[in-house]
Design a protein around this motif. Sequence first.
Motif, PDB file in Angstrom:
ATOM      1  N   LEU A 111     -32.222 -42.859  -8.230  1.00 56.37           N
ATOM      2  CA  LEU A 111     -32.995 -41.719  -7.733  1.00 56.37           C
ATOM      3  C   LEU A 111     -34.485 -42.054  -7.686  1.00 56.37           C
ATOM      4  O   LEU A 111     -35.198 -41.626  -6.779  1.00 56.37           O
ATOM      5  CB  LEU A 111     -32.756 -40.497  -8.623  1.00 56.37           C
ATOM      6  CG  LEU A 111     -31.366 -39.854  -8.535  1.00 56.37           C
ATOM      7  CD1 LEU A 111     -31.237 -38.740  -9.577  1.00 56.37           C
ATOM      8  CD2 LEU A 111     -31.119 -39.315  -7.134  1.00 56.37           C
ATOM      9  N   GLN A 112     -34.948 -42.826  -8.685  1.00 57.42           N
ATOM     10  CA  GLN A 112     -36.350 -43.235  -8.694  1.00 57.42           C
ATOM     11  C   GLN A 112     -36.669 -44.081  -7.455  1.00 57.42           C
ATOM     12  O   GLN A 112     -37.684 -43.876  -6.793  1.00 57.42           O
ATOM     13  CB  GLN A 112     -36.637 -44.041  -9.962  1.00 57.42           C
ATOM     14  CG  GLN A 112     -37.973 -44.776  -9.983  1.00 57.42           C
ATOM     15  CD  GLN A 112     -39.142 -43.828 -10.151  1.00 57.42           C
ATOM     16  OE1 GLN A 112     -39.163 -43.032 -11.074  1.00 57.42           O
ATOM     17  NE2 GLN A 112     -40.126 -43.928  -9.284  1.00 57.42           N
ATOM     18  N   VAL A 113     -35.791 -45.027  -7.157  1.00 58.69           N
ATOM     19  CA  VAL A 113     -36.001 -45.887  -5.990  1.00 58.69           C
ATOM     20  C   VAL A 113     -35.959 -45.061  -4.709  1.00 58.69           C
ATOM     21  O   VAL A 113     -36.803 -45.215  -3.821  1.00 58.69           O
ATOM     22  CB  VAL A 113     -34.947 -47.005  -5.957  1.00 58.69           C
ATOM     23  CG1 VAL A 113     -35.058 -47.798  -4.656  1.00 58.69           C
ATOM     24  CG2 VAL A 113     -35.103 -47.927  -7.156  1.00 58.69           C
ATOM     25  N   LEU A 114     -34.983 -44.166  -4.606  1.00 60.29           N
ATOM     26  CA  LEU A 114     -34.830 -43.364  -3.394  1.00 60.29           C
ATOM     27  C   LEU A 114     -36.020 -42.434  -3.183  1.00 60.29           C
ATOM     28  O   LEU A 114     -36.407 -42.161  -2.031  1.00 60.29           O
ATOM     29  CB  LEU A 114     -33.532 -42.547  -3.465  1.00 60.29           C
ATOM     30  CG  LEU A 114     -32.232 -43.344  -3.395  1.00 60.29           C
ATOM     31  CD1 LEU A 114     -31.032 -42.427  -3.567  1.00 60.29           C
ATOM     32  CD2 LEU A 114     -32.140 -44.119  -2.088  1.00 60.29           C
ATOM     33  N   SER A 115     -36.612 -41.950  -4.277  1.00 58.69           N
ATOM     34  CA  SER A 115     -37.740 -41.033  -4.134  1.00 58.69           C
ATOM     35  C   SER A 115     -38.958 -41.715  -3.507  1.00 58.69           C
ATOM     36  O   SER A 115     -39.768 -41.065  -2.836  1.00 58.69           O
ATOM     37  CB  SER A 115     -38.123 -40.450  -5.498  1.00 58.69           C
ATOM     38  OG  SER A 115     -38.639 -41.454  -6.358  1.00 58.69           O
ATOM     39  N   GLY A 116     -39.102 -43.011  -3.746  1.00 62.30           N
ATOM     40  CA  GLY A 116     -40.236 -43.738  -3.172  1.00 62.30           C
ATOM     41  C   GLY A 116     -39.909 -44.483  -1.905  1.00 62.30           C
ATOM     42  O   GLY A 116     -40.797 -45.084  -1.286  1.00 62.30           O
ATOM     43  N   LEU A 117     -38.632 -44.442  -1.497  1.00 60.56           N
ATOM     44  CA  LEU A 117     -38.201 -45.231  -0.344  1.00 60.56           C
ATOM     45  C   LEU A 117     -38.844 -44.811   0.985  1.00 60.56           C
ATOM     46  O   LEU A 117     -39.227 -45.675   1.781  1.00 60.56           O
ATOM     47  CB  LEU A 117     -36.676 -45.173  -0.231  1.00 60.56           C
ATOM     48  CG  LEU A 117     -36.021 -46.182   0.712  1.00 60.56           C
ATOM     49  CD1 LEU A 117     -36.378 -47.602   0.295  1.00 60.56           C
ATOM     50  CD2 LEU A 117     -34.506 -45.984   0.726  1.00 60.56           C
ATOM     51  N   PRO A 118     -38.997 -43.513   1.266  1.00 60.60           N
ATOM     52  CA  PRO A 118     -39.579 -43.142   2.565  1.00 60.60           C
ATOM     53  C   PRO A 118     -40.954 -43.735   2.812  1.00 60.60           C
ATOM     54  O   PRO A 118     -41.219 -44.284   3.889  1.00 60.60           O
ATOM     55  CB  PRO A 118     -39.632 -41.609   2.491  1.00 60.60           C
ATOM     56  CG  PRO A 118     -38.539 -41.232   1.550  1.00 60.60           C
ATOM     57  CD  PRO A 118     -38.528 -42.327   0.524  1.00 60.60           C
ATOM     58  N   VAL A 148     -42.752 -28.967 -16.752  1.00 59.63           N
ATOM     59  CA  VAL A 148     -42.270 -29.053 -15.375  1.00 59.63           C
ATOM     60  C   VAL A 148     -41.763 -30.449 -15.037  1.00 59.63           C
ATOM     61  O   VAL A 148     -40.727 -30.608 -14.379  1.00 59.63           O
ATOM     62  CB  VAL A 148     -43.382 -28.648 -14.386  1.00 59.63           C
ATOM     63  CG1 VAL A 148     -42.909 -28.795 -12.948  1.00 59.63           C
ATOM     64  CG2 VAL A 148     -43.832 -27.218 -14.664  1.00 59.63           C
ATOM     65  N   SER A 149     -42.481 -31.486 -15.505  1.00 60.16           N
ATOM     66  CA  SER A 149     -42.192 -32.850 -15.044  1.00 60.16           C
ATOM     67  C   SER A 149     -41.030 -33.571 -15.708  1.00 60.16           C
ATOM     68  O   SER A 149     -40.554 -34.546 -15.144  1.00 60.16           O
ATOM     69  CB  SER A 149     -43.445 -33.721 -15.183  1.00 60.16           C
ATOM     70  OG  SER A 149     -43.808 -33.857 -16.541  1.00 60.16           O
ATOM     71  N   PRO A 150     -40.531 -33.175 -16.909  1.00 59.99           N
ATOM     72  CA  PRO A 150     -39.450 -33.978 -17.509  1.00 59.99           C
ATOM     73  C   PRO A 150     -38.202 -34.137 -16.645  1.00 59.99           C
ATOM     74  O   PRO A 150     -37.602 -35.202 -16.613  1.00 59.99           O
ATOM     75  CB  PRO A 150     -39.135 -33.214 -18.806  1.00 59.99           C
ATOM     76  CG  PRO A 150     -40.429 -32.601 -19.189  1.00 59.99           C
ATOM     77  CD  PRO A 150     -41.044 -32.191 -17.878  1.00 59.99           C
ATOM     78  N   LEU A 151     -37.777 -33.085 -15.935  1.00 59.76           N
ATOM     79  CA  LEU A 151     -36.544 -33.200 -15.159  1.00 59.76           C
ATOM     80  C   LEU A 151     -36.664 -34.164 -13.982  1.00 59.76           C
ATOM     81  O   LEU A 151     -35.752 -34.967 -13.748  1.00 59.76           O
ATOM     82  CB  LEU A 151     -36.097 -31.810 -14.692  1.00 59.76           C
ATOM     83  CG  LEU A 151     -35.545 -30.905 -15.812  1.00 59.76           C
ATOM     84  CD1 LEU A 151     -35.127 -29.559 -15.242  1.00 59.76           C
ATOM     85  CD2 LEU A 151     -34.363 -31.563 -16.511  1.00 59.76           C
ATOM     86  N   PRO A 152     -37.760 -34.147 -13.198  1.00 62.61           N
ATOM     87  CA  PRO A 152     -37.879 -35.159 -12.134  1.00 62.61           C
ATOM     88  C   PRO A 152     -38.471 -36.482 -12.611  1.00 62.61           C
ATOM     89  O   PRO A 152     -38.723 -37.363 -11.789  1.00 62.61           O
ATOM     90  CB  PRO A 152     -38.821 -34.480 -11.125  1.00 62.61           C
ATOM     91  CG  PRO A 152     -39.669 -33.592 -11.943  1.00 62.61           C
ATOM     92  CD  PRO A 152     -38.792 -33.106 -13.056  1.00 62.61           C
ATOM     93  N   ALA A 153     -38.685 -36.646 -13.916  1.00 62.08           N
ATOM     94  CA  ALA A 153     -39.289 -37.886 -14.432  1.00 62.08           C
ATOM     95  C   ALA A 153     -38.204 -38.944 -14.577  1.00 62.08           C
ATOM     96  O   ALA A 153     -37.747 -39.262 -15.679  1.00 62.08           O
ATOM     97  CB  ALA A 153     -39.974 -37.625 -15.767  1.00 62.08           C
ATOM     98  N   GLN A 191     -36.433 -40.801 -18.038  1.00 63.96           N
ATOM     99  CA  GLN A 191     -35.040 -40.473 -18.343  1.00 63.96           C
ATOM    100  C   GLN A 191     -34.183 -41.730 -18.442  1.00 63.96           C
ATOM    101  O   GLN A 191     -33.403 -41.899 -19.390  1.00 63.96           O
ATOM    102  CB  GLN A 191     -34.483 -39.553 -17.261  1.00 63.96           C
ATOM    103  CG  GLN A 191     -35.128 -38.191 -17.204  1.00 63.96           C
ATOM    104  CD  GLN A 191     -34.644 -37.397 -16.004  1.00 63.96           C
ATOM    105  OE1 GLN A 191     -33.681 -37.768 -15.339  1.00 63.96           O
ATOM    106  NE2 GLN A 191     -35.332 -36.309 -15.707  1.00 63.96           N
ATOM    107  N   ALA A 192     -34.324 -42.605 -17.460  1.00 64.56           N
ATOM    108  CA  ALA A 192     -33.505 -43.813 -17.437  1.00 64.56           C
ATOM    109  C   ALA A 192     -33.778 -44.704 -18.632  1.00 64.56           C
ATOM    110  O   ALA A 192     -32.853 -45.210 -19.281  1.00 64.56           O
ATOM    111  CB  ALA A 192     -33.758 -44.581 -16.138  1.00 64.56           C
ATOM    112  N   GLN A 220     -45.423 -49.438  -7.449  1.00 63.82           N
ATOM    113  CA  GLN A 220     -45.921 -49.581  -8.814  1.00 63.82           C
ATOM    114  C   GLN A 220     -45.056 -48.804  -9.801  1.00 63.82           C
ATOM    115  O   GLN A 220     -44.717 -49.299 -10.882  1.00 63.82           O
ATOM    116  CB  GLN A 220     -47.368 -49.084  -8.871  1.00 63.82           C
ATOM    117  CG  GLN A 220     -48.064 -49.317 -10.205  1.00 63.82           C
ATOM    118  CD  GLN A 220     -49.462 -48.737 -10.200  1.00 63.82           C
ATOM    119  OE1 GLN A 220     -49.741 -47.755  -9.508  1.00 63.82           O
ATOM    120  NE2 GLN A 220     -50.348 -49.331 -10.971  1.00 63.82           N
ATOM    121  N   ALA A 221     -44.680 -47.570  -9.443  1.00 68.05           N
ATOM    122  CA  ALA A 221     -43.863 -46.747 -10.342  1.00 68.05           C
ATOM    123  C   ALA A 221     -42.463 -47.322 -10.516  1.00 68.05           C
ATOM    124  O   ALA A 221     -41.930 -47.360 -11.630  1.00 68.05           O
ATOM    125  CB  ALA A 221     -43.791 -45.321  -9.797  1.00 68.05           C
TER     126      ALA A 221
END
Length: 446
Positions: free
Chosen positions: A179-186, A235-240, A244-245, A312-313
Amino acid sequence: MSEPIRQAEADPVAGRTSRRRVARGGVLPAERSLAPDLARGLMLLLIVLSNTGFHLWAAKLGPSGWHAVDGSTADRVVQFLMIVVLDLRIYPLFAFLFGYGMMQLYRRQTEAGTSEKGAVALLRRRSLWLIVVGFAHAALLMAGDIIGFYGLLSLIFGWLFLRRGNRVLLIAAGAVLTLQVLSGLPSILELAGGNVAEVGTAAGDTGRVAYASGEENALTAAGTRMATWVFVAIVSPLPAFTAQAVLLLGFWAARRRILEEPGSHLPLLRRTAVLGIAVGWLGGLPQALAHIGVLDVPAGAVALDGPFAAIQATTGVAGGLGYVALITLIAHRMSERVRRSRPVVAVAAVGKRSLSSYLAHSLIFSPVLAAWGFGLGGKLTSASMALFAVGVWLVTVAAAYALERAGRRGPAETVLRRLVYRSADRSQPERAGPVDGSSASGRSVH
């Protein structure tokens, strides 16, 4: 059948009580391990360095809103190194160690006779108190508090995953990283397609506004810090995805005792150290080169939602895990004489008192640097601020070493321990352990 189980079966009411009873208190000195304590001690140096940009409230900031773009050659070198080595690489390191410590606490309790539900309840109480500590920390000193963030994250993930099997932990960690990779893919695909001008939005004064370091009114600054903390911790823990990983990987690694028994995991540690640090540093290189002007790209490319920030992220996970592996390998290779040396004992002492040391950083930083305090942050540059940060860390090293010699825990650890363990910990000694490093071969890391 063990005595506690027989008693629970004989008396259902007593059984309900025993399932919540804590069989033992916190970690004892002889149970500690050098590698996690050393990693936490060094991690705190990296954390205090990575936070320096937020306090340069009079400096001209770059498009990302976090680093200054002015200054001397020394300042530019510091900015470059922070972006490559520190930014988005330290909180995965923290998340891993945090998750590792959680699982060790859980295992220590269950192995001593605490039921699984009782151990989870203990960790839940610890998580709630961490949220309270984080709230107070943000209200008084530090907008970017991470204690409350990890308190909430551990509350959720402790409930969901502590009792799951290793395979589930790895699958879940892999899914979150995907999910982290996909979030930055666009934005990365836009960059690959040559549409550099269309990606990212320059952020401007993000860090300065969020941390309120340039605010002269103390009450207004406190209000801004609280607003920032609500976003960071609630707010940020769930999309972090990264945190999480890596937290889940910390659970898995603790089950395998990787940091306590590195000799049994040397190939894994070596690969992780070499590949992790290489990927982490290479991933931060585009952002750093663009920041110092070597790469001529639109401001949006280096913004928080730009492609360079996404790269970077995503690679920050590898960098953080690489740091853990490298420190563990170094600790494993140390001779007994080096383990007992003052520098090693002192840095490990900081790791044992990581919560106290982390709070002490803010206790010094905020009043001295903020505009509502003495305002020194308005006069420093990236390089001089980095030197100031190292000095602050050395102060905490000296304080932790003094406590180690006196056999005392850190003040924050003492308070948290009493709140979390309550009566279970009262029968255990209050001394923090020897100062000669002789506990370095122990097992627990909490």
